[in-house]
Design an enzyme around this catalytic site. Structure first.
Site, PDB file in Angstrom:
ATOM      1  N   GLY A  26       0.786  -1.232   0.000  1.00 46.55           N
ATOM      2  CA  GLY A  26       0.000   0.000   0.000  1.00 46.55           C
ATOM      3  C   GLY A  26       0.812   1.273   0.000  1.00 46.55           C
ATOM      4  O   GLY A  26       0.304   2.329   0.390  1.00 46.55           O
ATOM      5  N   SER A  27       2.056   1.218  -0.461  1.00 45.31           N
ATOM      6  CA  SER A  27       2.832   2.469  -0.466  1.00 45.31           C
ATOM      7  C   SER A  27       2.255   3.471  -1.472  1.00 45.31           C
ATOM      8  O   SER A  27       2.289   4.684  -1.237  1.00 45.31           O
ATOM      9  CB  SER A  27       4.309   2.194  -0.743  1.00 45.31           C
ATOM     10  OG  SER A  27       4.515   1.715  -2.047  1.00 45.31           O
ATOM     11  N   LYS A  79      -8.815 -13.431  -9.571  1.00 40.75           N
ATOM     12  CA  LYS A  79     -10.008 -12.624  -9.824  1.00 40.75           C
ATOM     13  C   LYS A  79     -10.936 -12.713  -8.620  1.00 40.75           C
ATOM     14  O   LYS A  79     -10.825 -13.637  -7.803  1.00 40.75           O
ATOM     15  CB  LYS A  79     -10.724 -13.085 -11.087  1.00 40.75           C
ATOM     16  CG  LYS A  79     -11.251 -14.499 -11.020  1.00 40.75           C
ATOM     17  CD  LYS A  79     -12.002 -14.849 -12.296  1.00 40.75           C
ATOM     18  CE  LYS A  79     -12.627 -16.233 -12.185  1.00 40.75           C
ATOM     19  NZ  LYS A  79     -13.463 -16.577 -13.324  1.00 40.75           N
ATOM     20  N   MET A 104      -4.228  -7.076  -7.012  1.00 47.32           N
ATOM     21  CA  MET A 104      -3.678  -8.226  -7.737  1.00 47.32           C
ATOM     22  C   MET A 104      -4.722  -9.088  -8.429  1.00 47.32           C
ATOM     23  O   MET A 104      -4.420 -10.192  -8.865  1.00 47.32           O
ATOM     24  CB  MET A 104      -2.846  -9.081  -6.770  1.00 47.32           C
ATOM     25  CG  MET A 104      -1.686  -8.340  -6.135  1.00 47.32           C
ATOM     26  SD  MET A 104      -0.612  -7.538  -7.352  1.00 47.32           S
ATOM     27  CE  MET A 104       0.217  -8.973  -8.026  1.00 47.32           C
ATOM     28  N   ARG A 105      -5.952  -8.617  -8.536  1.00 46.56           N
ATOM     29  CA  ARG A 105      -6.985  -9.423  -9.206  1.00 46.56           C
ATOM     30  C   ARG A 105      -7.552  -8.677 -10.392  1.00 46.56           C
ATOM     31  O   ARG A 105      -7.740  -7.459 -10.329  1.00 46.56           O
ATOM     32  CB  ARG A 105      -8.103  -9.769  -8.228  1.00 46.56           C
ATOM     33  CG  ARG A 105      -7.587 -10.597  -7.061  1.00 46.56           C
ATOM     34  CD  ARG A 105      -8.714 -10.969  -6.146  1.00 46.56           C
ATOM     35  NE  ARG A 105      -8.185 -11.447  -4.883  1.00 46.56           N
ATOM     36  CZ  ARG A 105      -8.450 -12.639  -4.363  1.00 46.56           C
ATOM     37  NH1 ARG A 105      -9.249 -13.475  -4.983  1.00 46.56           N
ATOM     38  NH2 ARG A 105      -7.927 -12.985  -3.208  1.00 46.56           N
ATOM     39  N   ASN A 121      -5.196   2.742 -13.022  1.00 47.44           N
ATOM     40  CA  ASN A 121      -4.216   1.805 -12.468  1.00 47.44           C
ATOM     41  C   ASN A 121      -2.821   2.402 -12.618  1.00 47.44           C
ATOM     42  O   ASN A 121      -2.577   3.209 -13.518  1.00 47.44           O
ATOM     43  CB  ASN A 121      -4.282   0.475 -13.229  1.00 47.44           C
ATOM     44  CG  ASN A 121      -3.323  -0.562 -12.655  1.00 47.44           C
ATOM     45  OD1 ASN A 121      -3.212  -0.737 -11.442  1.00 47.44           O
ATOM     46  ND2 ASN A 121      -2.619  -1.270 -13.532  1.00 47.44           N
ATOM     47  N   HIS A 123       1.187   1.045 -13.115  1.00 46.64           N
ATOM     48  CA  HIS A 123       1.958  -0.149 -13.457  1.00 46.64           C
ATOM     49  C   HIS A 123       3.442   0.231 -13.530  1.00 46.64           C
ATOM     50  O   HIS A 123       3.787   1.263 -14.119  1.00 46.64           O
ATOM     51  CB  HIS A 123       1.497  -0.700 -14.813  1.00 46.64           C
ATOM     52  CG  HIS A 123       2.202  -1.961 -15.191  1.00 46.64           C
ATOM     53  ND1 HIS A 123       1.870  -3.188 -14.644  1.00 46.64           N
ATOM     54  CD2 HIS A 123       3.233  -2.196 -16.036  1.00 46.64           C
ATOM     55  CE1 HIS A 123       2.677  -4.112 -15.148  1.00 46.64           C
ATOM     56  NE2 HIS A 123       3.512  -3.536 -15.985  1.00 46.64           N
TER      57      HIS A 123
HETATM   58  C1  GRF Z   1       3.425  -1.038  -7.477  1.00 43.16           C
HETATM   59  O1  GRF Z   1       4.704  -1.224  -8.044  1.00 43.16           O
HETATM   60  C2  GRF Z   1       2.386  -0.866  -8.525  1.00 43.16           C
HETATM   61  O2  GRF Z   1       2.837  -0.239  -9.671  1.00 43.16           O
HETATM   62  C3  GRF Z   1       2.026  -2.288  -8.865  1.00 43.16           C
HETATM   63  O3  GRF Z   1       2.046  -2.954  -7.630  1.00 43.16           O
HETATM   64  C4  GRF Z   1       2.963  -2.300  -6.756  1.00 43.16           C
HETATM   65  C5  GRF Z   1       2.214  -2.003  -5.499  1.00 43.16           C
HETATM   66  O4  GRF Z   1       3.049  -1.499  -4.486  1.00 43.16           O
HETATM   67  N1  GRF Z   1       0.757  -2.351  -9.549  1.00 43.16           N
HETATM   68  P1  GRF Z   1       2.397  -0.869  -3.174  1.00 43.16           P
HETATM   69  O5  GRF Z   1       1.456  -1.920  -2.585  1.00 43.16           O
HETATM   70  O6  GRF Z   1       1.646   0.358  -3.576  1.00 43.16           O
HETATM   71  O7  GRF Z   1       3.532  -0.584  -2.251  1.00 43.16           O
END
Ligand code: GRF
Length: 224
Positions: A26-27, A79, A104-105, A121, A123
């Site tokens: 969750g950073s 999912k 992650m889903r 999103n 990425h």
């Molecule tokens: C990040 O690198 C984001 O781009 C990817 O998952 C990671 C999540 O990191 N989708 P965090 O949980 O926000 O620390």
């Protein structure tokens, strides 16, 4: 397809109500929450939803005084088994915009349709390069000289959808994966709140694959 009415839809909301979906650390959520707390996000984060009751993101939300929820995720790893309780939780809180931050889903048709052009999103690669899992590792193993991160609208394809913002990172000669990962997260934490604010406060349209901001300098790539 031009969607002029959609940008009006976001901008005409006095303060769009935002929910963040996160599965882990969750950073990125924290970076968004800090921008919100500073009045610098262009909207209000009203809830953090996680499919993982152990997610540290939930603890971060509580510290920010943001409601932390864990609707049932079901038995499939990639999912949600049933998106209905998730959509209901968002409806109850009158959420306008959903931000994925390490969720992650995959989301599916009813969810994507409900939040069409309202679902973002982040990425950790310069899409369309290196979609999918372990994007930082993929780029590192490939030996790229430049990588970066991307904020995009979510569509029904993996890490696709019109690009809202990107930030480039030069990879140092022989740079270790750990250091690149650290620098990637720093870049993400700067890019995501900025991109959300711009998306929520500037006029834009979608024309085919391209999201076009009406203000000057819309398509510049910034360097981290
Ligand atoms: C990040 O690198 C984001 O781009 C990817 O998952 C990671 C999540 O990191 N989708 P965090 O949980 O926000 O620390």
């Amino acid at each position: 397809m031009k969607c002029a009415k959609l940008d009006c839809g976001v901008r005409s909301m006095p303060s769009p109500r935002i929910a963040v979906l996160a599965s882990g650390n969750g950073s990125n959520f924290e970076a968004l929450a800090a921008a919100h707390a500073a009045g610098d996000l262009g909207g209000s984060i009203v809830a953090l939803l996680s499919d993982n009751p152990q997610a540290y993101a939930l603890e971060r939300a509580r510290r920010f005084g943001i409601e932390a929820l864990t609707p049932p995720a079901g038995r499939f790893r990639t999912k949600l088994e049933d998106e209905a309780p998730w959509l209901a939780a968002l409806e109850e809180r009158e959420v306008d915009v959903v931000l994925l931050a390490g969720f992650m889903r995959r989301l599916h048709a009813p969810f994507l349709a409900r939040f069409a052009q309202r679902l973002l999103n982040i990425h950790p690669s310069l899409l369309p390069s290196f979609p999918g899992l372990d994007a930082i590792g993929q780029a590192h193993r490939h030996g790229v000289r430049v990588t970066g991160c991307t904020v995009h609208l979510v569509e029904d394809a993996l890490d696709a959808g019109p690009i809202i913002a990107q930030r480039a990172i030069e990879v140092g000669e022989g740079e270790a994966l750990e250091r690149l990962t650290h620098r990637m997260h720093e870049a993400e934490h700067a890019l995501y709140p900025d991109a959300v604010k711009r998306f929520l406060t500037q006029p834009w349209t979608v024309d085919g694959r391209r999201l076009l901001f009406a203000d000057a300098g819309a398509n510049e790539v910034s360097h981290g």
